[in-house]
Every structure is written in C-alpha cells, then in structure tokens.
Enzyme design. Structure first.
Site, PDB file in Angstrom:
ATOM      1  CD  GLN A 165      34.452  40.498  44.612  1.00 52.63           C
ATOM      2  OE1 GLN A 165      34.554  41.934  44.971  1.00 52.63           O
ATOM      3  NE2 GLN A 165      33.521  40.273  45.195  1.00 52.63           N
ATOM      4  CG  HIS A 209      40.154  42.679  44.255  1.00 52.34           C
ATOM      5  ND1 HIS A 209      39.408  42.615  44.957  1.00 52.34           N
ATOM      6  CD2 HIS A 209      39.761  43.188  42.992  1.00 52.34           C
ATOM      7  CE1 HIS A 209      38.268  43.362  44.504  1.00 52.34           C
ATOM      8  NE2 HIS A 209      37.948  43.810  43.457  1.00 52.34           N
TER       9      HIS A 209
END
Ligand code: BJW
Ligand code: ZN
Length: 259
Positions: free
Chosen positions: A112, A129
């Site tokens: 992430q 992300h």
C-alpha cells in the site's frame, strides 16, 4: 515462538504473498499515517511555517476534495513527505522481503506504500496506492516520474505540448490513489489473483483499516491460505490470523531468512 512457527509454515509453502503497509517503513524514519507522534518537524516555507502535519489525518488530505479545495496545502504535505522519503533508506525488513523473493519458489509482494522503498531494496512490488514520485496532469492526464525530492514551483504544472501556445498548463497532482478513487485495475487484478492462489499470506505493518487493500486478507483466508500478521499492535484482522507476531517488521522479517 512466532519466528519458528512462521518459518515452519513458510517452509511448506509453494506460493507466498505479502501485503505491506506504512509500518514496514516506520523504522526507516517515515511516519505511519495513523500514529500520534512524528519524529520529524515540518519545514518552514517562504510563505511562513507550514502547518503541523501531525494534525492532519490522511482522510483530510488524501482526497480529491482536499486537492480541489486547497492544492497548495496538499502539495506541501506531499513535498514534506517526499523530502523525508528521499533521505530514508530501506531497512532490514524491506531487504529481508527482497531476499525471500529470491529464495522462494513463488513470492508476490503487494504494498500500500507509495514510498518506493521496496523498489530500492530490490523487490518488485505491486503498488496498490501508486507512487509518490509519479506526477499526473489533472487536465491532459500526462504522467511523469520525478524523483527530485522537492518540487519547484509548488504546485507543479504540466509542460507537455512544448513551450508555445499549445503547451498544457494543467496542474499536476501526485500519482497516488486517494480516498474515493479506484485502485489501478491491472495491479488490483494481480493482487487479487495472488491472494486467491497463495498458501501463506503475510500481513505486515498495516492497520488494515483501508479497503479494498485489507480485503485481500479475507480473500486469502477464504481460499484457505494461512495468515501471518507481523505488527507490534492488534488490528481489526487479528481475530482471523493464524499467527500474530507482535514485533516490529525490521527485526521480525530478517529472522525468516535464518535456517
Ligand atoms: C508497525 C511498525 C513496525 C508501526 N513494524 N508494523 C467503509 C467500509 C469499507 C470501505 C470504505 C468505507 N467507507 C469508505 C470506504 C472506502 C475507502 C476506505 O477504505 N476508507 C476507510 C478509511 C474506511 N477506500 C477507498 O476509498 C479506496 N478506493 C475505493 O474504495 O474505491 C472504490 C471505487 C471504485 C470505483 C470507482 C471509484 C471508487 C482508496 C483508498 C486509498 C487510500 N489512500 C491512502 C493514501 C495514498 C497516498 C499517500 O500515501 O498519500 O493510502 S490513505 C493511507 O492509508 C495510505 C495507506 O496506504 C493506507 C493504509 O494505511 P497503512 O499502511 O495501514 O498505515 P497505518 O498508519 O494506518 O498503519 C500502520 C500500522 O503499522 C499500524 O498497525 C502500526 O501498529 C504498524 N506499525 N510501526 C510493523 N515498526
Ligand atoms: Zn497536461
């Protein structure tokens, strides 16, 4: 006990997947999102001191609405983080994951994090992300990778289309995924496939509050994978894990390389 337990589980696995969060970079000096303290004070700018970043939650700044309201403030936050990251080095946790990938028959690393420290440690990570070093034009969609720690001017503007009238003057935004935005479809597809097919799923340094990333753990569990959580603190997922290893990642992960 957890190191031995985890090593025994990994030894029998054909495909291991790992999901990392901000906690793996904490020992490189990069503050996590949901902690109360920050080791580094924000710097001052020509227009005066920037706000104390600790007062902002990611839900305040990592949104398209925040960027539309105050792009300067959002960019100052990213500029501060880019400066911190540029000074940071991958820690033994990042390095151990890169080494695990070299040793294991199949290993899929999903992160992430946008800091690029897995890349710098020699891993290939699926970045759910995005990447803090990518910029994307809000008008024409042009993307550029800009690893300079600090940007001038701030906010940066698009320079595609040459220097004349045809030049795009759109404002650039960070090439990351904000709340309410979809994750890159091709990356998500690969992450979902890995979670569905792995025998062991490592969950490292994430509060597991943000979806759909945290949902990968449920996908892995539902497909029969053993779940190992490496985190000094409990998370909402702790109830479903097979091993909860309550240790910082930079000291736990190198222990997985021991015979
Ligand atoms: C250590 C350690 C050490 C400390 N060693 N460990 C209700 C239910 C479900 C979902 C939603 C909902 N309401 C809204 C949603 C959706 C929303 C969401 O999940 N919200 C929740 C907050 C409720 N999600 C989204 O909006 C996502 N998109 C989406 O759903 O799209 C749908 C869609 C489809 C089609 C069209 C349109 C839309 C997008 C989420 C994007 C998240 N973006 C951010 C910013 C990225 C860019 C940037 O970096 O600036 O991603 S927010 C921030 O949180 C960042 C992180 O990747 C993410 C997760 O944080 P992480 O990594 O877990 O960090 P922390 O700080 O939370 O935790 C650190 C952990 O480390 C702690 O547990 C510590 O204990 C531990 N730790 N030291 C190991 N040394
Ligand atoms: Zn443009």
């Amino acid at each position: 006990m957890s190191a031995e337990q985890t090593r025994a589980i990994l030894a029998d696995a054909q495909h291991i997947a790992a999901l990392t969060g901000a906690g793996i970079s904490a020992e490189s000096g990069i503050p996590t999102f949901r902690s109360n303290t920050s080791s580094t004070e924000p710097r001052a700018t020509a227009s005066g001191p920037v706000p104390l970043w600790d007062r902002f939650r990611p839900e305040d700044l990592a949104t398209p609405e925040a960027f539309a309201r105050d792009p300067q403030l959002v960019w100052q936050w990213y500029d501060w983080r880019r400066s911190l990251i540029a000074q940071a080095q991958p820690n033994p946790g990042h390095l151990a994951l890169a080494e695990l990938a070299r040793r294991l028959p199949r290993f899929t690393l999903i992160t992430q994090n946008v800091d690029g420290l897995h890349d710098r440690a020699g891993s290939h990570a699926l970045k759910l992300h995005g990447d803090i070093w990518d910029l994307r034009c809000t008008i024409c969609g042009h993307e550029r990778h800009d690893p300079a720690p600090s940007l001038d001017p701030l906010p940066p503007y698009c320079n595609c289309g040459g220097s004349g009238e045809s030049r795009c003057r759109g404002m650039m935004r960070p090439g990351v995924v904000w709340f309410g935005e979809p994750l890159p479809a091709h990356i998500w597809q690969q992450a979902e496939e890995a979670a569905s097919s792995c025998d062991v799923f490592l969950v490292i340094g994430t509060s597991a509050l943000v979806y759909p990333a945290a949902g990968l753990v449920h996908i892995a569990k539902n497909h029969g994978a053993r779940i190992i959580e490496i985190n000094p603190a409990d998370t909402p997922l702790s109830g479903i894990v097979d091993v909860a290893w309550r240790s910082p990642a930079a000291s736990a992960l190198p222990q997985l390389l021991q015979p």
